[in-house]
Design a protein around this motif. Structure first.
Motif, PDB file in Angstrom:
ATOM      1  N   THR A  52     -33.166   6.451 -11.248  1.00  0.00           N
ATOM      2  CA  THR A  52     -34.327   6.747 -10.406  1.00  0.00           C
ATOM      3  C   THR A  52     -35.453   5.822 -10.842  1.00  0.00           C
ATOM      4  OG1 THR A  52     -35.753   8.502  -9.522  1.00  0.00           O
ATOM      5  CG2 THR A  52     -35.273   8.562 -11.887  1.00  0.00           C
ATOM      6  N   ASN A  53     -36.627   6.001 -10.244  1.00  0.00           N
ATOM      7  CA  ASN A  53     -37.742   5.157 -10.658  1.00  0.00           C
ATOM      8  C   ASN A  53     -38.745   5.961 -11.475  1.00  0.00           C
ATOM      9  OD1 ASN A  53     -39.827   6.349  -8.853  1.00  0.00           O
ATOM     10  ND2 ASN A  53     -38.526   5.492  -7.229  1.00  0.00           N
ATOM     11  N   THR A  54     -39.634   5.271 -12.164  1.00  0.00           N
ATOM     12  CA  THR A  54     -40.565   5.940 -13.078  1.00  0.00           C
ATOM     13  C   THR A  54     -41.560   6.826 -12.331  1.00  0.00           C
ATOM     14  OG1 THR A  54     -41.987   3.966 -13.005  1.00  0.00           O
ATOM     15  CG2 THR A  54     -40.421   4.137 -14.830  1.00  0.00           C
ATOM     16  N   THR A  55     -41.920   6.434 -11.121  1.00  0.00           N
ATOM     17  CA  THR A  55     -42.888   7.245 -10.359  1.00  0.00           C
ATOM     18  C   THR A  55     -42.307   8.615 -10.041  1.00  0.00           C
ATOM     19  OG1 THR A  55     -43.815   5.234  -9.384  1.00  0.00           O
ATOM     20  CG2 THR A  55     -44.308   7.331  -8.290  1.00  0.00           C
ATOM     21  N   TYR A  56     -41.083   8.641  -9.497  1.00  0.00           N
ATOM     22  CA  TYR A  56     -40.439   9.921  -9.184  1.00  0.00           C
ATOM     23  C   TYR A  56     -40.240  10.757 -10.434  1.00  0.00           C
ATOM     24  CZ  TYR A  56     -39.351   8.494  -4.348  1.00  0.00           C
ATOM     25  OH  TYR A  56     -39.426   8.137  -3.044  1.00  0.00           O
ATOM     26  N   LEU A  57     -39.729  10.108 -11.483  1.00  0.00           N
ATOM     27  CA  LEU A  57     -39.435  10.843 -12.711  1.00  0.00           C
ATOM     28  C   LEU A  57     -40.704  11.448 -13.297  1.00  0.00           C
ATOM     29  CD1 LEU A  57     -37.503  11.726 -14.930  1.00  0.00           C
ATOM     30  CD2 LEU A  57     -37.843   9.500 -16.026  1.00  0.00           C
ATOM     31  N   SER A  58     -41.772  10.666 -13.318  1.00  0.00           N
ATOM     32  CA  SER A  58     -43.033  11.148 -13.876  1.00  0.00           C
ATOM     33  C   SER A  58     -43.571  12.332 -13.068  1.00  0.00           C
ATOM     34  CB  SER A  58     -44.055  10.015 -13.902  1.00  0.00           C
ATOM     35  OG  SER A  58     -45.286  10.472 -14.392  1.00  0.00           O
ATOM     36  N   GLU A  59     -43.497  12.227 -11.729  1.00  0.00           N
ATOM     37  CA  GLU A  59     -44.017  13.306 -10.880  1.00  0.00           C
ATOM     38  C   GLU A  59     -43.222  14.597 -11.069  1.00  0.00           C
ATOM     39  OE1 GLU A  59     -44.952  12.634  -6.818  1.00  0.00           O
ATOM     40  OE2 GLU A  59     -45.635  10.580  -7.161  1.00  0.00           O
ATOM     41  N   VAL A  60     -41.897  14.466 -11.161  1.00  0.00           N
ATOM     42  CA  VAL A  60     -41.065  15.662 -11.333  1.00  0.00           C
ATOM     43  C   VAL A  60     -41.360  16.327 -12.680  1.00  0.00           C
ATOM     44  CG1 VAL A  60     -38.694  16.473 -11.675  1.00  0.00           C
ATOM     45  CG2 VAL A  60     -39.218  14.922  -9.791  1.00  0.00           C
ATOM     46  N   ILE A  61     -41.471  15.530 -13.727  1.00  0.00           N
ATOM     47  CA  ILE A  61     -41.764  16.100 -15.056  1.00  0.00           C
ATOM     48  C   ILE A  61     -43.132  16.763 -15.049  1.00  0.00           C
ATOM     49  CG2 ILE A  61     -42.252  15.515 -17.463  1.00  0.00           C
ATOM     50  CD1 ILE A  61     -40.058  13.406 -17.274  1.00  0.00           C
ATOM     51  N   ASN A  62     -44.109  16.109 -14.442  1.00  0.00           N
ATOM     52  CA  ASN A  62     -45.449  16.697 -14.385  1.00  0.00           C
ATOM     53  C   ASN A  62     -45.456  17.989 -13.583  1.00  0.00           C
ATOM     54  OD1 ASN A  62     -47.948  15.050 -15.513  1.00  0.00           O
ATOM     55  ND2 ASN A  62     -46.368  13.583 -14.943  1.00  0.00           N
TER      56      ASN A  62
END
Length: 572
Positions: A487-497
């Motif tokens: 996946t990409n960092t934007t999606y991953l960061s948003e999901v974790i947040n």
């Protein structure tokens, strides 16, 4: 290492010729390359006035011919033998004249300015300019200038104690820089690498390079080429505790170096003092360190090891009950220590802690009271001591209170984990309570920017990441994790947040700390490991990063937690 024994500035001028020439009667006969060679010939033989004459003529000739490139070289040459303010003016003129010249400028200008600041003991300004030089060199894709900037920064790393890091750079250019650096610069890299090896106790490697360098120097035409290797050989003997041999070599090389560069001579003088210490010759050690202090006062150029010399002098005169000299060297220590702290902004963890600043200030007040015998000073001292005592009592009370709070938190954590173990005895060490992805309320919590199926996929991958304890691997970043789960960092960061309700860094640290909390209770062998090993197993690069994350997450200290575990298990 010797800070200026081979000034980095020489690296900027390419191949140099050290041939002796007859005395100059008229300079107009010489072309620019000949003038430049003659300048360095005089400089290397400590003939400063002749070198200045050459540089001045070089600049005048270039201006008369309106030759911009050679005007720039003239400013470069002429600044080398000037004091710092004057030299800076010449470098500023160099920057102006070359502002429209592409290629080695402005990289070279920043390198020159960095070298000047380094020479005059302003490490912060030197490093700032080296970093700017590296930036412009990379923009120009100039491998040679990149090399010079990297080597310059490596010198600073070595100076502040990061010798292992500096050694990597010096070793690389020593063995892989044939198309970048010339023979003279190659020799500089050898000397710098030897210095690093001596500091990190790679003595066999250092000795091999010393012998190699001595052979190189013997065939050279510059009589000063042997001096750095004599210094390094003396330092090598000092490391081997061959004190008498070290004394002989370092005494001789000091006498040579003091004629050409007092800063370099001071490094030899410091190690000479160390050799006298090792030989149990206190009188000569004190005499040597006293001379070193006198030299440092003249130049105002310091280096970290100076603190050790001053603590030795303070201890010596304390033992002799010579309060006046003890007070003098305490004052000198405090001045040097303050400058080093301001310069390096660096905690010298490897240096002696015996005479830390607060203790020295307190001793200073006591000594002044004894020497002056004035009641007013005595009352001030007593008042100061009372204030210190009250402060210490307050700090002691506060520390005890914090310790009690930390113990309570630790006990609660231990009890909580043990209750969970009773309730779910088959649980793995991973700290998370996993939920079936299908049960997660995706619709309510998902961000509008991420498709629902992508969110489910990322959550599923995070679940695997947690269950399989991949968070214990070193070097995990948001980018590397995103790449590993496609996946990409934007999606991953948003999901974790959104779903973990924390940043990626906090998420990763929490997983590791929760894992540590549980394993430290259950695994006695794990508890017995050194802190650095525990941190390494948890994926941290160093122990400090782990303890900081542990404290932030738990609000207690790791040492307190470990003590409470031992108490609990002893009772059982």
């Amino acid at each position: 290492m010797m800070k200026n024994i081979f000034p980095i500035i020489i690296l900027l001028f390419g191949n140099l010729v050290y041939a002796q020439r007859s005395k100059i009667d008229s300079l107009y006969e010489f072309k620019y390359p000949e003038l430049k060679n003659k300048f360095f010939d005089y400089s290397d033989h400590n003939k400063v006035s002749q070198a200045k004459q050459i540089a001045k003529y070089y600049l005048q000739k270039a201006k008369k011919e309106n030759n911009t490139i050679e005007i720039a070289e003239g400013y470069t040459l002429i600044h080398l033998n000037e004091d710092c303010p004057t030299a800076l003016k010449y470098i500023d003129s160099l920057a102006i004249i070359t502002k429209n010249i592409k290629g080695i400028y402005p990289t070279k200008t920043y390198l020159l300015k960095g070298n000047l600041y380094y020479k005059y003991d302003n490490l912060k300004a030197a490093l700032d300019n080296y970093i700017l030089a590296l930036k412009y060199a990379k923009e120009q894709n100039d491998k040679k200038q990149i090399a010079y900037a990297n080597m310059s920064i490596a010198y600073i790393n070595s100076y502040i104690g990061k010798n292992a890091e500096a050694a990597k750079i010096f070793r690389y250019y020593l063995y892989n820089g044939n198309d970048i650096i010339d023979d003279y610069e190659h020799n500089q890299m050898r000397i710098a690498l030897i210095s690093c090896y001596l500091e990190i106790n790679k003595l066999d490697s250092a000795n091999i390079l010393i012998k190699e360098g001595q052979k190189y120097a013997i065939v050279g035409k510059n009589k000063y080429d042997l001096d750095p290797y004599s210094y390094l050989s003396g330092t090598y003997d000092l490391k081997l505790k061959k004190y008498n041999t070290a004394i002989t070599k370092l005494s001789k090389v000091y006498d040579n170096l003091i004629k050409i560069n007092e800063t370099n001579a001071n490094y030899a003088l410091f190690n000479l003092g160390k050799a006298y210490q090792g030989a149990k010759n206190k009188g000569k050690a004190v005499e040597t360190y006293s001379k070193l202090d006198s030299n440092v006062q003249k130049s105002n150029i310091t280096f970290p090891d100076l603190r050790e010399a001053y603590t030795y002098l303070i201890d010596y005169y304390k033992e002799k009950n010579d309060k006046e000299k003890q007070l003098y060297y305490i004052d000198r220590f405090l001045k040097v220590d303050k400058k080093l702290d301001e310069q390096l902004q660096y905690a010298f963890t490897e240096l002696p802690k015996k005479y830390d600043t607060p203790k020295l200030l307190e001793e200073k007040e006591n000594i002044i009271s004894d020497l002056k015998g004035r009641k007013r000073i005595l009352y001030v001292a007593i008042s100061a001591l009372l204030l210190i005592l009250l402060s210490l009592l307050y700090l002691y009370y506060k520390a005890k209170k914090n310790e009690k709070q930390h113990r309570k938190i630790a006990q609660d954590l231990i009890n909580s984990i043990e209750r969970k173990n009773v309730e779910t005895p088959q649980a793995t060490l991973a700290p998370m309570q996993f939920q079936n992805i299908e049960q997660v309320d995706i619709e309510d919590r998902a961000t509008k920017t991420i498709p629902e199926d992508v969110t489910k996929f990322i959550l599923k991958e995070l679940e695997i990441f947690e269950k399989q304890e991949h968070f214990l691997k070193k070097g995990i970043t948001l980018s590397s994790l995103a790449q590993s789960i496609n996946t990409n960092t934007t999606y991953l960061s948003e999901v974790i947040n959104s779903y973990k309700e924390k940043s990626f860094t906090t998420y990763l640290n929490d997983l590791r700390v929760d894992y540590a909390l549980k394993r430290l209770i259950e695994d006695k062998r794990f508890r017995s490991y050194k802190l650095a090993v525990i941190a390494d197993e948890l994926g941290y690069n160093n122990a400090q990063a782990f303890t900081a994350a542990f404290k932030k997450k738990t609000q207690t200290t790791l040492s307190t937690y470990l003590k409470e575990i031992e108490k609990t298990q002893t009772i059982k």
